[in-house]
Design a protein around this motif. Structure first.
Motif, PDB file in Angstrom:
ATOM      1  N   GLU A  39       0.835  -1.205   0.000  1.00  0.00           N
ATOM      2  CA  GLU A  39       0.000   0.000   0.000  1.00  0.00           C
ATOM      3  C   GLU A  39       0.870   1.255   0.000  1.00  0.00           C
ATOM      4  OE1 GLU A  39      -2.575  -0.619   3.348  1.00  0.00           O
ATOM      5  OE2 GLU A  39      -3.578  -2.312   2.387  1.00  0.00           O
ATOM      6  N   GLU A  42       2.298   1.813  -3.441  1.00  0.00           N
ATOM      7  CA  GLU A  42       1.278   2.362  -4.341  1.00  0.00           C
ATOM      8  C   GLU A  42       1.133   3.866  -4.129  1.00  0.00           C
ATOM      9  OE1 GLU A  42      -2.367   0.152  -3.885  1.00  0.00           O
ATOM     10  OE2 GLU A  42      -1.464  -1.693  -4.660  1.00  0.00           O
ATOM     11  N   ARG A  43       1.128   4.292  -2.850  1.00  0.00           N
ATOM     12  CA  ARG A  43       1.022   5.725  -2.566  1.00  0.00           C
ATOM     13  C   ARG A  43       2.241   6.479  -3.088  1.00  0.00           C
ATOM     14  NH1 ARG A  43      -1.381   4.017   2.350  1.00  0.00           N
ATOM     15  NH2 ARG A  43       0.490   4.397   3.585  1.00  0.00           N
ATOM     16  N   GLU A  45       4.051   5.683  -5.660  1.00  0.00           N
ATOM     17  CA  GLU A  45       3.888   5.797  -7.109  1.00  0.00           C
ATOM     18  C   GLU A  45       2.916   6.919  -7.467  1.00  0.00           C
ATOM     19  OE1 GLU A  45       2.889   2.003  -8.827  1.00  0.00           O
ATOM     20  OE2 GLU A  45       4.740   1.090  -8.079  1.00  0.00           O
ATOM     21  N   GLU A  46       1.817   7.042  -6.691  1.00  0.00           N
ATOM     22  CA  GLU A  46       0.853   8.121  -6.934  1.00  0.00           C
ATOM     23  C   GLU A  46       1.512   9.480  -6.735  1.00  0.00           C
ATOM     24  OE1 GLU A  46      -2.454   7.329  -4.348  1.00  0.00           O
ATOM     25  OE2 GLU A  46      -2.915   5.430  -5.346  1.00  0.00           O
ATOM     26  N   VAL A  47       2.306   9.613  -5.686  1.00  0.00           N
ATOM     27  CA  VAL A  47       2.992  10.876  -5.399  1.00  0.00           C
ATOM     28  C   VAL A  47       3.992  11.200  -6.511  1.00  0.00           C
ATOM     29  CG1 VAL A  47       4.607  12.031  -3.829  1.00  0.00           C
ATOM     30  CG2 VAL A  47       2.655  10.780  -2.899  1.00  0.00           C
ATOM     31  N   GLN A  48       4.710  10.176  -6.982  1.00  0.00           N
ATOM     32  CA  GLN A  48       5.663  10.386  -8.082  1.00  0.00           C
ATOM     33  C   GLN A  48       4.946  10.888  -9.328  1.00  0.00           C
ATOM     34  OE1 GLN A  48       7.577   6.528  -8.260  1.00  0.00           O
ATOM     35  NE2 GLN A  48       9.447   7.339  -7.335  1.00  0.00           N
ATOM     36  N   ALA A  49       3.804  10.293  -9.644  1.00  0.00           N
ATOM     37  CA  ALA A  49       3.032  10.711 -10.818  1.00  0.00           C
ATOM     38  C   ALA A  49       2.575  12.159 -10.642  1.00  0.00           C
ATOM     39  CB  ALA A  49       1.830   9.785 -11.020  1.00  0.00           C
ATOM     40  N   GLU A  50       2.131  12.496  -9.443  1.00  0.00           N
ATOM     41  CA  GLU A  50       1.694  13.867  -9.152  1.00  0.00           C
ATOM     42  C   GLU A  50       2.859  14.849  -9.309  1.00  0.00           C
ATOM     43  OE1 GLU A  50      -0.873  16.902  -8.289  1.00  0.00           O
ATOM     44  OE2 GLU A  50      -1.399  14.795  -8.614  1.00  0.00           O
ATOM     45  N   ARG A  52       5.484  14.454 -11.196  1.00  0.00           N
ATOM     46  CA  ARG A  52       5.778  14.578 -12.627  1.00  0.00           C
ATOM     47  C   ARG A  52       4.821  15.570 -13.293  1.00  0.00           C
ATOM     48  NH1 ARG A  52       7.295   9.057 -12.310  1.00  0.00           N
ATOM     49  NH2 ARG A  52       5.170   8.370 -12.731  1.00  0.00           N
ATOM     50  N   ARG A  53       3.526  15.502 -12.914  1.00  0.00           N
ATOM     51  CA  ARG A  53       2.542  16.447 -13.472  1.00  0.00           C
ATOM     52  C   ARG A  53       2.898  17.874 -13.080  1.00  0.00           C
ATOM     53  NH1 ARG A  53      -1.078  12.166 -12.425  1.00  0.00           N
ATOM     54  NH2 ARG A  53      -1.634  12.979 -10.364  1.00  0.00           N
TER      55      ARG A  53
END
Length: 67
Positions: A39, A42-43, A45-50, A52-53
């Protein structure tokens, strides 16, 4: 005086039962820790994607302002 064979056998059975119980308990803990780790990953990875945006947005803004 040596313990009778029956007594040794009974002690061995008790030990085996305790080890089995202990193994099951630790196995359950390990499974829970792995689930928690999953878990967290997964969080992350979400933070990394954010991030990058956000970087892309800043880069686009920088290009608009400076070029």
């Amino acid at each position: 005086a040596a313990a009778p064979l029956g007594q040794v056998s009974e002690l061995a059975e008790q030990l085996e039962e305790r080890l089995f119980h202990s193994y099951g308990f630790h196995n359950k803990l390990i499974q829970e820790r792995l689930q928690e780790l999953n878990e967290v990953m997964e969080r992350v990875e979400e933070v990394q994607a954010e991030l990058r945006r956000i970087c892309c947005t800043i880069e686009a803004a920088y290009q608009d302002l400076c070029l």
